[in-house]
Motif scaffolding. Structure first.
Motif, PDB file in Angstrom:
ATOM      1  N   ASP A   1      12.630  21.322  -9.586  1.00 58.06           N
ATOM      2  CA  ASP A   1      12.359  22.760  -9.492  1.00 58.06           C
ATOM      3  C   ASP A   1      11.198  23.066  -8.548  1.00 58.06           C
ATOM      4  N   GLU A   2      10.676  22.043  -7.875  1.00 59.91           N
ATOM      5  CA  GLU A   2       9.601  22.265  -6.915  1.00 59.91           C
ATOM      6  C   GLU A   2      10.150  22.953  -5.670  1.00 59.91           C
ATOM      7  N   ILE A   3       9.477  23.996  -5.230  1.00 59.30           N
ATOM      8  CA  ILE A   3       9.840  24.685  -3.998  1.00 59.30           C
ATOM      9  C   ILE A   3       9.076  24.017  -2.859  1.00 59.30           C
ATOM     10  N   TYR A   4       9.805  23.264  -2.052  1.00 62.09           N
ATOM     11  CA  TYR A   4       9.146  22.594  -0.942  1.00 62.09           C
ATOM     12  C   TYR A   4      10.133  22.423   0.207  1.00 62.09           C
ATOM     13  N   PRO A   5       9.731  22.756   1.432  1.00 59.68           N
ATOM     14  CA  PRO A   5       8.449  23.363   1.799  1.00 59.68           C
ATOM     15  C   PRO A   5       8.274  24.734   1.152  1.00 59.68           C
ATOM     16  N   PRO A   6       7.012  25.157   0.925  1.00 59.48           N
ATOM     17  CA  PRO A   6       6.798  26.465   0.312  1.00 59.48           C
ATOM     18  C   PRO A   6       7.328  27.579   1.206  1.00 59.48           C
ATOM     19  N   ALA A   7       7.617  28.718   0.593  1.00 61.41           N
ATOM     20  CA  ALA A   7       8.153  29.840   1.350  1.00 61.41           C
ATOM     21  C   ALA A   7       7.174  30.258   2.439  1.00 61.41           C
ATOM     22  N   ARG A   8       7.716  30.541   3.601  1.00 63.11           N
ATOM     23  CA  ARG A   8       6.891  31.024   4.698  1.00 63.11           C
ATOM     24  C   ARG A   8       6.498  32.482   4.439  1.00 63.11           C
ATOM     25  N   PRO A   9       5.379  32.936   5.011  1.00 58.00           N
ATOM     26  CA  PRO A   9       5.061  34.367   4.911  1.00 58.00           C
ATOM     27  C   PRO A   9       6.093  35.171   5.695  1.00 58.00           C
ATOM     28  N   GLN A  10       6.099  36.468   5.462  1.00 59.12           N
ATOM     29  CA  GLN A  10       6.908  37.326   6.308  1.00 59.12           C
ATOM     30  C   GLN A  10       6.355  37.223   7.719  1.00 59.12           C
ATOM     31  N   GLU A  11       7.170  36.793   8.665  1.00 58.78           N
ATOM     32  CA  GLU A  11       6.662  36.562  10.006  1.00 58.78           C
ATOM     33  C   GLU A  11       7.736  36.848  11.036  1.00 58.78           C
TER      34      GLU A  11
ATOM     35  N   TRP B   1      10.412  22.686  19.444  1.00 61.85           N
ATOM     36  CA  TRP B   1      11.233  23.164  18.338  1.00 61.85           C
ATOM     37  C   TRP B   1      11.983  21.984  17.733  1.00 61.85           C
ATOM     38  N   GLN B   2      11.969  21.905  16.412  1.00 57.91           N
ATOM     39  CA  GLN B   2      12.692  20.848  15.710  1.00 57.91           C
ATOM     40  C   GLN B   2      13.573  21.457  14.634  1.00 57.91           C
ATOM     41  N   GLU B   3      14.755  20.866  14.467  1.00 61.03           N
ATOM     42  CA  GLU B   3      15.603  21.307  13.362  1.00 61.03           C
ATOM     43  C   GLU B   3      14.912  20.978  12.039  1.00 61.03           C
ATOM     44  N   THR B   4      15.025  21.851  11.068  1.00 59.74           N
ATOM     45  CA  THR B   4      14.322  21.659   9.807  1.00 59.74           C
ATOM     46  C   THR B   4      15.146  22.217   8.655  1.00 59.74           C
ATOM     47  N   VAL B   5      14.563  22.138   7.481  1.00 58.58           N
ATOM     48  CA  VAL B   5      15.214  22.650   6.280  1.00 58.58           C
ATOM     49  C   VAL B   5      14.678  24.043   5.982  1.00 58.58           C
ATOM     50  N   LYS B   6      15.486  24.838   5.354  1.00 62.98           N
ATOM     51  CA  LYS B   6      15.033  26.170   4.967  1.00 62.98           C
ATOM     52  C   LYS B   6      13.883  26.060   3.972  1.00 62.98           C
ATOM     53  N   ALA B   7      12.815  26.809   4.232  1.00 61.69           N
ATOM     54  CA  ALA B   7      11.657  26.793   3.339  1.00 61.69           C
ATOM     55  C   ALA B   7      11.878  27.755   2.175  1.00 61.69           C
ATOM     56  N   GLY B   8      11.120  27.507   1.096  1.00 63.69           N
ATOM     57  CA  GLY B   8      11.150  28.420  -0.037  1.00 63.69           C
ATOM     58  C   GLY B   8      12.304  28.212  -0.987  1.00 63.69           C
ATOM     59  N   ILE B   9      13.017  27.064  -0.892  1.00 69.61           N
ATOM     60  CA  ILE B   9      14.112  26.773  -1.817  1.00 69.61           C
ATOM     61  C   ILE B   9      13.925  25.358  -2.361  1.00 69.61           C
ATOM     62  N   GLU B  10      14.754  24.992  -3.334  1.00 68.55           N
ATOM     63  CA  GLU B  10      14.684  23.648  -3.907  1.00 68.55           C
ATOM     64  C   GLU B  10      15.380  22.672  -2.969  1.00 68.55           C
ATOM     65  N   ASN B  11      14.658  21.693  -2.493  1.00 63.94           N
ATOM     66  CA  ASN B  11      15.191  20.732  -1.532  1.00 63.94           C
ATOM     67  C   ASN B  11      15.067  19.287  -1.994  1.00 63.94           C
ATOM     68  N   LYS B  12      14.692  19.088  -3.243  1.00 63.19           N
ATOM     69  CA  LYS B  12      14.445  17.731  -3.730  1.00 63.19           C
ATOM     70  C   LYS B  12      15.292  17.425  -4.958  1.00 63.19           C
ATOM     71  N   PHE B  13      15.587  16.138  -5.138  1.00 66.83           N
ATOM     72  CA  PHE B  13      16.158  15.666  -6.392  1.00 66.83           C
ATOM     73  C   PHE B  13      15.039  15.519  -7.426  1.00 66.83           C
ATOM     74  N   ASP B  14      15.411  15.695  -8.679  1.00 66.19           N
ATOM     75  CA  ASP B  14      14.519  15.286  -9.763  1.00 66.19           C
ATOM     76  C   ASP B  14      14.731  13.782  -9.928  1.00 66.19           C
ATOM     77  N   LEU B  15      13.837  13.019  -9.348  1.00 69.73           N
ATOM     78  CA  LEU B  15      14.041  11.569  -9.290  1.00 69.73           C
ATOM     79  C   LEU B  15      14.032  10.906 -10.658  1.00 69.73           C
ATOM     80  N   THR B  16      13.484  11.586 -11.657  1.00 72.32           N
ATOM     81  CA  THR B  16      13.492  11.010 -13.006  1.00 72.32           C
ATOM     82  C   THR B  16      14.895  11.001 -13.600  1.00 72.32           C
TER      83      THR B  16
END
Length: 871
Positions: free
Chosen positions: A137-147, A397-412
């Motif tokens: 449930d960690e949001i990473y990368p964190p949401a970007r500001p309005q920009e 410029w590099q391709e990346t993942v959308k920020a501010g959403i869940e992008n990780k597995f719960d490894l446990t």
């Protein structure tokens, strides 16, 4: 009455439960502790050799033995909340937890039923089939500001450039319509007209228009501390020109805007301290290089009123006149931005959240700025996300993942790994000592795309039923799907780019069938992967490479399968179990000859009730063409299936059983050696059987094996038998039985009995034409043997007492008959009188001796009386 003779050419086809008239002559009524071999014939099975005593309770444990290479083999024992590892000599090795790990993943389980293990090289992957895989449930990368990014692509004379910003609470407000110079040609101003001067004027116009109103643009100055990938920190030193300032004008963000109670600022030392460490701690327990500490940003607000929303900011703070662009951002205020010019909108551009084309973006931007790009349909591109990385003038410029959403597995909740290490001596261990670490597997985060273009694999939200390797990919089975990792990237289940579907990309494909097909087992087979559900088998195939575009799953066969025990492969065959009520059947899947048809023959068709109970373990050896099975009906018995194929036909298909004095907990093959874990009245032992030449052959005087189970070699009086048993027997190297050791070296072990009961003899004029209405009176059996010592033959006839005769091997005049040595006769024939009706007679060969016995064929003589002539 006619005297006839018939020949049983060999005794290698084991047990049959068919009617005697349908059996082959080489099949038996029963075979116990025998080894059927197409080269040597029927022999007494090799003995087990005691290797070590294993301490601890192994009940309700999952035991997995794997061969790392020719010289290393390990046994992994998983129980509720614990893991143990033994080497091939039975020595227990250290197992420790990896940093930050625990045993929660394997706690509260029935390991024997819930755990699946697969191994490759130095890693064993441990799967809890009852654990539901979750996203973190960690949001990473964190949401970007309005920009938003403002970019002046080109400038022309006598053109007007303007920006409009709309906010949810301020409405539409026009800030600074900038009009380019309107002059006639040849003036100085015209000559100096550049993109950078126009963009700087536009920036200055915006700032001068808004500085007076703190609710619109604030002169916000920011300082950012990048995420630390190796160490969490909570104290930060601010730039010397940042403080002192009224602290009520300070805003601090990590993954969100922090409350002032979460931090303190010391103006005298220019330091910021995050008092609530949860805002900067590493959020996962992931091992490896995928740990991140959230980025910490500190800003000055224009207003001291903390209830005022954080307003707009311009980046870079001070324009250097080099790049015709700037970024407008706000931490909390949502806004829309519009750019207009007299060139039809082709000169001044504003990008917020999305760009229509990657080529529209400027070459340079502010570090960390991110937005989505609409994919090019002509290139079959999905929408993708890009981030600018680096300083202005040097970044890319590099391709990346959308920020501010869940992008990780719960490894446990993901499969864990057990990793082998070899000490270098610096950790207090002996250099070269092997030890193991257990912990979460470092599965990688999503690094590109979003939930639409690069979704989580289908096993998220479900349990995983099996884990395996196939064609350089790690694979999972979940529900009706088979999921593969990236090629050569066992820990990555996400696409590394969404701009193109690479051949190496992960694969997630479902089987298609007219019934529900929950996949429970996967067996790599030749170039294919055989998938098993309860009611069907599927073939997963592809081209020369296993790729997302070429993978296909088709129904191979439709047979019911008992998947409580995992299918096993050997050579070109895969064996799987099927439930027959109180007994068990085994099917052999293979591709039949030139027809290339998928076939799953029932290799237990001639012994339908021979294997009782539920299968607890099943292992194979392609070297020995042997399948071993244990069941819960009799844990001291192993059912043995041996086969031999020549010219695409089976010359041997033999079932028999081996019996032991202890319960069999586990068994595994290593080349020609079979390793067993036994429980002898509460004592666990590791033992092995060598199906090739017995090591005793090189030590004994007559070069013969010593057939004693749990065998050990005592070299001197100081050596003792490492277990207690009232049936221990001793044999000297000369091959003599001893009541107790008197000379050394000497072998010690437990005698075991070999027996072979012939099928009822049926008179046949042709192998396929039995004559059942004739009286067939057996006269004698002539048993052909080789390399044999003593054995017994027992004849049991209806209405008579059993009659036994013993072959001692003591043949006068034979070169093998030497006083003081074992009498192992190279070859010969032993004649046994019977004189009884065939249908009322059982003939059994048996041997309890520790010396070998080997039988190649039998000549049968008898009288046949018929009442009529067959036409």
């Amino acid at each position: 009455m006619s005297l006839i003779s018939s020949n049983i050419p060999n005794l290698i086809n084991g047990v049959s439960q068919q009617p005697p008239s349908l059996r082959l002559g080489s099949q038996a009524e029963e075979q116990v502790n025998g080894l059927s071999d197409v080269v040597t014939g029927l022999t007494k099975r090799p003995p087990t050799e005691h290797l070590a005593t294993v301490i601890g309770d192994l009940s309700a444990s999952k035991i997995h033995t794997y061969k790392r290479d020719e010289n290393e083999q390990y046994t992994v024992i998983v129980s509720d909340g614990a893991i143990r590892v033994l080497n091939q000599d039975g020595v227990e090795l250290d197992v420790e937890l990896a940093d930050g790990a625990n045993y929660d993943y394997i706690t509260g389980i029935n390991a024997e039923q819930d755990i699946r293990i697969t191994s490759i090289a130095d890693f064993s992957f441990i799967l809890n089939t009852k654990k539901v895989v979750l996203k973190s449930d960690e949001i990473y990368p964190p949401a970007r500001p309005q920009e938003a990014l403002v970019y002046l692509k080109q400038v022309n004379y006598d053109r007007e450039y303007s920006l409009r910003i709309d906010t949810a609470d301020e409405g539409s407000t026009s800030y600074g319509d900038l009009l380019a110079s309107k002059t006639t040609g040849g003036s100085t101003d015209d000559a100096n007209l550049q993109n950078s001067t126009v963009i700087e004027s536009l920036r200055n116009n915006l700032k001068s228009t808004t500085d007076s109103d703190s609710k619109k643009f604030s002169k916000r100055i920011g300082y950012t501390f990048g995420g630390d990938t190796t160490l969490s920190v909570s104290t930060y030193v601010l730039p010397s020109n940042f403080l002192p300032v009224d602290l009520s004008r300070i805003s601090v963000t990590t993954t969100r805007l922090l409350d002032p109670s979460d931090y303190t600022i010391d103006s005298s030392t220019n330091t910021l301290v995050i008092t609530d460490a949860s805002h900067v701690e590493r959020k996962t327990t992931k091992l490896g290089s995928q740990l991140h500490t959230p980025t910490v940003s500190v800003y000055k607000r224009a207003s001291t009123d903390t209830s005022v929303q954080e307003d707009f900011n311009l980046e870079p703070p001070n324009y250097d006149g080099k790049e015709p662009m700037f970024v407008i951002s706000s931490l909390e205020r949502n806004f829309d931005i519009y750019a207009a010019d007299d060139g039809g909108g082709n000169d001044l551009k504003a990008f917020k959240e999305t760009a229509k084309s990657f080529t529209d973006l400027p070459n340079q931007c502010v570090d960390g700025f991110q937005l989505a790009v609409v994919g090019d349909n002509n290139k079959d591109e999905d929408n993708f996300h890009v981030k600018f990385v680096g300083t202005i003038g040097q970044g890319v410029w590099q391709e990346t993942v959308k920020a501010g959403i869940e992008n990780k597995f719960d490894l446990t909740t993901m499969p864990h790994r057990l990793e082998k290490f070899v000490s270098d001596g610096s950790d207090g261990r002996v250099a070269g000592e092997v030890f193991w670490k257990f912990g979460p597997t470092p599965f990688l985060d999503r690094a590109a795309g979003d939930d639409d273009t690069n979704p989580f694999p289908s096993f998220v939200g479900n349990t995983v039923n099996d884990i395996f390797f196939h064609r350089n990919r790690l694979g999972f089975l979940s529900d009706e799907n088979v999921i593969f990792s990236e090629a050569s990237g066992f820990y990555n289940f996400f696409r590394t780019t969404v701009r193109a579907l690479l051949d190496s990309a992960p694969i997630d494909v479902a089987v298609s069938n007219d019934s529900v097909s929950i996949l429970k087992a996967a067996i790599p087979y030749s170039e294919q992967l055989l998938l098993f559900s309860d009611l069907a088998q599927f073939n997963l195939t592809s081209g020369a490479l296993l790729t997302p575009t070429e993978v296909a799953v088709n129904v191979a066969t439709n047979y019911e399968a008992d998947l409580n025990v995992r299918p096993v492969s050997a050579g070109n065959s895969v064996f799987f179990a099927n439930d027959k009520g109180s007994s068990v059947g085994i099917r052999e899947y293979f591709v039949a000859g030139q027809t290339e048809l998928n076939v799953a023959d029932d290799v237990t068709g001639n012994i339908p009730t021979y294997i009782k109970g539920n299968i607890t373990n099943m292992v194979t050896s392609s070297n020995e063409d042997t399948l071993l099975i244990t069941t819960d009906d009799d844990p001291k018995t192993v059912f043995v299936y041996r086969w031999y194929v020549t010219n695409n036909e089976k010359a041997q298909s033999s079932w028999s059983k081996w019996t032991f004095t202890g319960d069999i907990l586990d068994m595994s093959f290593n080349n020609s050696e079979i390793f067993f874990l036994f429980n002898h009245n509460g004592v666990n032992t590791l033992e092995k059987i060598n199906l090739s030449e017995d090591t005793a052959v090189s030590l004994t005087a007559s070069k013969h094996p010593v057939l004693l189970d749990r065998r050990v070699l005592l070299n001197s009086e100081s050596d003792t038998v490492p277990y207690t048993d009232s049936n221990i027997a001793y044999m000297s190297l000369a091959g003599k039985n001893l009541s107790s050791p008197s000379t050394y070296p000497v072998y010690a072990g437990i005698p075991y009995t070999f027996s072979y009961t012939f099928s009822e003899q049926v008179f046949k004029t042709d192998p396929s034409k039995p004559i059942t209405i004739a009286r067939y009176q057996l006269r004698n059996f002539n048993i052909v043997y080789s390399n044999t010592s003593t054995f017994d033959v027992t004849v049991t006839s209806t209405g008579r007492d059993p009659k036994s005769s013993t072959f001692t091997g003591n043949l006068l005049g034979s070169s093998s008959f030497v006083l003081g040595t074992a009498n192992v006769v190279p070859s010969g024939t032993y004649k046994v009188g019977i004189q009884s009706q065939a249908s009322e007679t059982d003939v059994t060969i048996s041997s309890v001796s520790a010396l070998p016995c080997n039988f190649t064929s039998v000549e049968v003589e008898g009288f046949v009386t018929t009442r009529s002539q067959r036409i």
